[in-house]
Design a protein around this motif. Structure first.
Motif, PDB file in Angstrom:
ATOM      1  N   SER A   1      26.325 -56.916  36.779  1.00 24.59           N
ATOM      2  CA  SER A   1      25.443 -56.051  36.213  1.00 24.59           C
ATOM      3  C   SER A   1      23.985 -56.718  36.714  1.00 24.59           C
ATOM      4  N   ASP A   2      23.849 -57.946  36.420  1.00 27.85           N
ATOM      5  CA  ASP A   2      22.478 -58.543  36.664  1.00 27.85           C
ATOM      6  C   ASP A   2      22.277 -58.652  38.380  1.00 27.85           C
ATOM      7  N   GLN A   3      23.619 -58.942  39.065  1.00 26.52           N
ATOM      8  CA  GLN A   3      23.353 -58.869  40.523  1.00 26.52           C
ATOM      9  C   GLN A   3      22.850 -57.497  40.910  1.00 26.52           C
ATOM     10  N   THR A   4      23.441 -56.370  40.363  1.00 25.74           N
ATOM     11  CA  THR A   4      23.123 -55.023  40.659  1.00 25.74           C
ATOM     12  C   THR A   4      21.299 -54.759  40.374  1.00 25.74           C
ATOM     13  N   GLU A   5      21.032 -55.146  39.306  1.00 26.79           N
ATOM     14  CA  GLU A   5      19.772 -55.061  38.859  1.00 26.79           C
ATOM     15  C   GLU A   5      18.751 -55.840  40.018  1.00 26.79           C
ATOM     16  N   LEU A   6      19.258 -56.972  40.335  1.00 25.18           N
ATOM     17  CA  LEU A   6      18.406 -57.880  41.151  1.00 25.18           C
ATOM     18  C   LEU A   6      18.356 -57.650  42.541  1.00 25.18           C
ATOM     19  N   ARG A   7      19.427 -56.634  43.068  1.00 24.99           N
ATOM     20  CA  ARG A   7      19.644 -56.512  44.548  1.00 24.99           C
ATOM     21  C   ARG A   7      19.467 -54.765  44.573  1.00 24.99           C
ATOM     22  N   ASP A   8      19.397 -53.979  43.688  1.00 20.66           N
ATOM     23  CA  ASP A   8      19.203 -52.645  43.930  1.00 20.66           C
ATOM     24  C   ASP A   8      17.816 -52.395  44.719  1.00 20.66           C
ATOM     25  N   PRO A   9      17.938 -51.727  45.790  1.00 24.30           N
ATOM     26  CA  PRO A   9      16.834 -51.503  46.726  1.00 24.30           C
ATOM     27  C   PRO A   9      15.879 -50.266  46.310  1.00 24.30           C
ATOM     28  N   GLU A  10      16.387 -49.663  45.370  1.00 24.04           N
ATOM     29  CA  GLU A  10      15.920 -48.541  44.701  1.00 24.04           C
ATOM     30  C   GLU A  10      15.257 -48.648  43.255  1.00 24.04           C
ATOM     31  N   ASN A  11      15.742 -49.945  42.809  1.00 24.15           N
ATOM     32  CA  ASN A  11      15.323 -50.221  41.428  1.00 24.15           C
ATOM     33  C   ASN A  11      15.629 -49.127  40.386  1.00 24.15           C
ATOM     34  N   GLY A  12      16.779 -48.505  40.591  1.00 19.27           N
ATOM     35  CA  GLY A  12      17.313 -47.300  39.781  1.00 19.27           C
ATOM     36  C   GLY A  12      17.189 -47.577  38.317  1.00 19.27           C
ATOM     37  N   ARG A  13      17.491 -48.704  37.949  1.00 16.35           N
ATOM     38  CA  ARG A  13      17.581 -48.870  36.415  1.00 16.35           C
ATOM     39  C   ARG A  13      16.186 -48.521  35.717  1.00 16.35           C
ATOM     40  N   ASN A  14      15.112 -49.167  36.449  1.00 18.58           N
ATOM     41  CA  ASN A  14      13.770 -48.927  36.045  1.00 18.58           C
ATOM     42  C   ASN A  14      13.190 -47.622  36.344  1.00 18.58           C
ATOM     43  N   VAL A  15      13.509 -47.003  37.464  1.00 20.52           N
ATOM     44  CA  VAL A  15      12.983 -45.546  37.766  1.00 20.52           C
ATOM     45  C   VAL A  15      13.830 -44.710  36.789  1.00 20.52           C
ATOM     46  N   GLY A  16      15.046 -44.696  36.443  1.00 17.58           N
ATOM     47  CA  GLY A  16      15.800 -43.882  35.476  1.00 17.58           C
ATOM     48  C   GLY A  16      15.238 -43.870  34.062  1.00 17.58           C
ATOM     49  N   MET A  17      14.816 -45.149  33.690  1.00 19.46           N
ATOM     50  CA  MET A  17      14.324 -45.148  32.437  1.00 19.46           C
ATOM     51  C   MET A  17      13.101 -44.647  32.376  1.00 19.46           C
ATOM     52  N   SER A  18      12.097 -44.782  33.140  1.00 19.97           N
ATOM     53  CA  SER A  18      11.026 -44.472  33.287  1.00 19.97           C
ATOM     54  C   SER A  18      11.170 -42.654  33.263  1.00 19.97           C
ATOM     55  N   GLN A  19      12.026 -42.093  33.996  1.00 19.34           N
ATOM     56  CA  GLN A  19      11.946 -40.626  34.308  1.00 19.34           C
ATOM     57  C   GLN A  19      12.342 -40.106  32.940  1.00 19.34           C
ATOM     58  N   PHE A  20      13.243 -40.898  32.035  1.00 22.87           N
ATOM     59  CA  PHE A  20      13.847 -40.414  30.785  1.00 22.87           C
ATOM     60  C   PHE A  20      12.761 -40.840  29.581  1.00 22.87           C
ATOM     61  N   LEU A  21      12.295 -41.985  29.712  1.00 23.26           N
ATOM     62  CA  LEU A  21      11.495 -42.298  28.244  1.00 23.26           C
ATOM     63  C   LEU A  21      10.089 -42.064  28.451  1.00 23.26           C
ATOM     64  N   ASP A  22       9.339 -42.211  29.670  1.00 24.50           N
ATOM     65  CA  ASP A  22       8.093 -41.910  29.844  1.00 24.50           C
ATOM     66  C   ASP A  22       7.568 -40.269  30.239  1.00 24.50           C
ATOM     67  N   GLU A  23       8.187 -40.142  31.476  1.00 26.16           N
ATOM     68  CA  GLU A  23       8.135 -38.450  31.781  1.00 26.16           C
ATOM     69  C   GLU A  23       8.711 -37.968  31.227  1.00 26.16           C
ATOM     70  N   LYS A  24       9.962 -38.064  30.525  1.00 26.70           N
ATOM     71  CA  LYS A  24      10.897 -37.039  29.859  1.00 26.70           C
ATOM     72  C   LYS A  24      11.343 -36.047  30.770  1.00 26.70           C
ATOM     73  N   SER A  25      11.676 -36.525  32.138  1.00 29.72           N
ATOM     74  CA  SER A  25      11.758 -35.383  33.156  1.00 29.72           C
ATOM     75  C   SER A  25      13.369 -35.319  33.280  1.00 29.72           C
ATOM     76  N   PHE A  26      14.109 -35.838  32.899  1.00 33.19           N
ATOM     77  CA  PHE A  26      15.541 -35.905  32.934  1.00 33.19           C
ATOM     78  C   PHE A  26      16.381 -36.456  31.934  1.00 33.19           C
ATOM     79  N   ARG A  27      17.621 -35.696  31.664  1.00 32.79           N
ATOM     80  CA  ARG A  27      18.328 -36.393  30.466  1.00 32.79           C
ATOM     81  C   ARG A  27      19.711 -37.020  31.234  1.00 32.79           C
ATOM     82  N   PRO A  28      19.778 -38.148  31.131  1.00 36.73           N
ATOM     83  CA  PRO A  28      20.647 -39.135  31.832  1.00 36.73           C
ATOM     84  C   PRO A  28      22.335 -38.842  31.310  1.00 36.73           C
ATOM     85  N   GLY A  29      22.279 -38.151  30.054  1.00 39.34           N
ATOM     86  CA  GLY A  29      23.471 -37.791  29.756  1.00 39.34           C
ATOM     87  C   GLY A  29      24.068 -36.583  30.498  1.00 39.34           C
ATOM     88  N   LEU A  30      23.204 -35.859  31.545  1.00 37.70           N
ATOM     89  CA  LEU A  30      23.649 -34.514  31.903  1.00 37.70           C
ATOM     90  C   LEU A  30      23.478 -34.765  33.569  1.00 37.70           C
TER      91      LEU A  30
END
Ligand code: ACO
Length: 277
Positions: A243-272
């Motif tokens: 999991s750490d390796q994934t976070e460190l090496r993910d070229p699109e930084n998905g974890r933070n992008v996804g978190m921001s779209q959900f928590l800040d923009e409220k533009s998507f629902r990861p459950g769905l």
């Protein structure tokens, strides 16, 4: 794909379509039995597709009415009985590579689309692929016992990995056939659909995978393969490191992008569904 690492097209064809590479075993007259030609071509294709942007998901299927009638008894077995052992071993090693060693951890998602006959050695790449969809009418069989051989290569292991112990024993010992619907009930394949819907259903599944973060998808499937044989303690350690390796090496930084779209923009629902990429 540029055919820099070996040629194909004689026994296997590749067609690109919206991110899907449709890889078709193409010996319909021989029911797509696996001959040495398929072995070399599949290895070359896998070399090429792993770095070809046009391939985001690899689908393996067969031309005509068969997925694959297993190993070619004439060209793969009888013809190699008399060659120097080292040459035979090289062929067998190359076959194991495409059918399961490389296939199981292939960097891109893989789907078996079982359109018809599926016997013996075909179970290796059927199980080697991450996911499988079958035609309800496809016919499967562990026919080795009918030939007077055991399901070798890695067939027995592949079957035990996916089917229940009783089902594996039953079909290995009786050599009876079963159809796509039964294969889905036994969870040898993810699902079975009407033959006329097979390609569209496979495309839909491929498109779902194409919508995900490809690097994280690769990490997730690899973790599935390796975690299976670990103790709970080992799995806990390995998965946190992965999991750490994934976070460190993910070229699109998905974890933070996804978190921001959900928590800040409220533009998507990861459950769905997946975040916007
Ligand atoms: N190896 C070599 N040749 C094969 C194989 C095979 N596994 N499967 C089919 N063929 C060839 C046949 O010899 C025949 O060749 P020919 O046209 O030169 O005579 C041609 O493909 C068509 O085969 P038919 O038996 O005529 O096709 P049919 O449609 O009637 O049956 C079926 C299809 C059921 C798939 C049948 O061919 C069959 O039982 N094949 C063997 C399946 C099998 O047991 N595979 C496991 C092998 S063991 C292993 O993989 C480790």
């Amino acid at each position: 794909a540029e055919q820099t690492m070996g040629k194909w097209g004689e026994y296997v064809t590749v067609e690109f379509d919206e991110g899907i590479a449709w890889v078709t075993l193409n010996r319909p007259k021989q029911r797509n039995a696996i001959n040495p030609g398929i072995v070399w071509e599949m290895n070359a294709i896998m070399d090429a597709l792993e770095e070809d942007e046009r391939c985001k998901v690899m689908v393996v299927t067969g031309a005509g009415e068969s997925f694959s009638a297993g190993m070619d008894l004439k060209e793969y077995f009888r013809a190699t009985d008399k060659v120097p052992p080292i040459q035979r071993e090289r062929l067998f090693r190359a076959n194991a590579a495409w059918q399961w060693r490389r296939m199981m951890c292939y960097p891109k998602p893989t789907i078996s689309m079982v359109n018809g006959w599926c016997f013996g050695g075909a179970f290796q790449f059927l199980v080697g692929c991450d996911l499988a969809i079958a035609s309800e009418e496809a016919i499967f069989g562990l026919s080795e016992i009918n030939w007077g051989i055991i399901p070798a290569g890695i067939v027995t292991k592949s079957v035990l990995e996916t089917m229940s112990f009783r089902d594996a024993m039953y079909y290995i010992m009786t050599g009876e056939t079963f159809n796509g619907r039964q294969a889905a009930e036994m969870k040898l394949v993810n699902k079975a659909v009407a033959p006329e819907d097979l390609k569209e259903e496979t495309r839909k599944l491929a498109m779902t995978l194409i919508g995900k973060n490809p690097f994280v998808l690769r990490q997730a499937k690899t973790a599935c393969r390796f975690t299976r044989d670990m103790s709970w303690e080992q799995a806990g350690e390995y998965l946190m490191a992965k999991s750490d390796q994934t976070e460190l090496r993910d070229p699109e930084n998905g974890r933070n992008v996804g978190m921001s779209q959900f928590l800040d923009e409220k533009s998507f629902r990861p459950g769905l569904g997946a975040y916007r990429r």
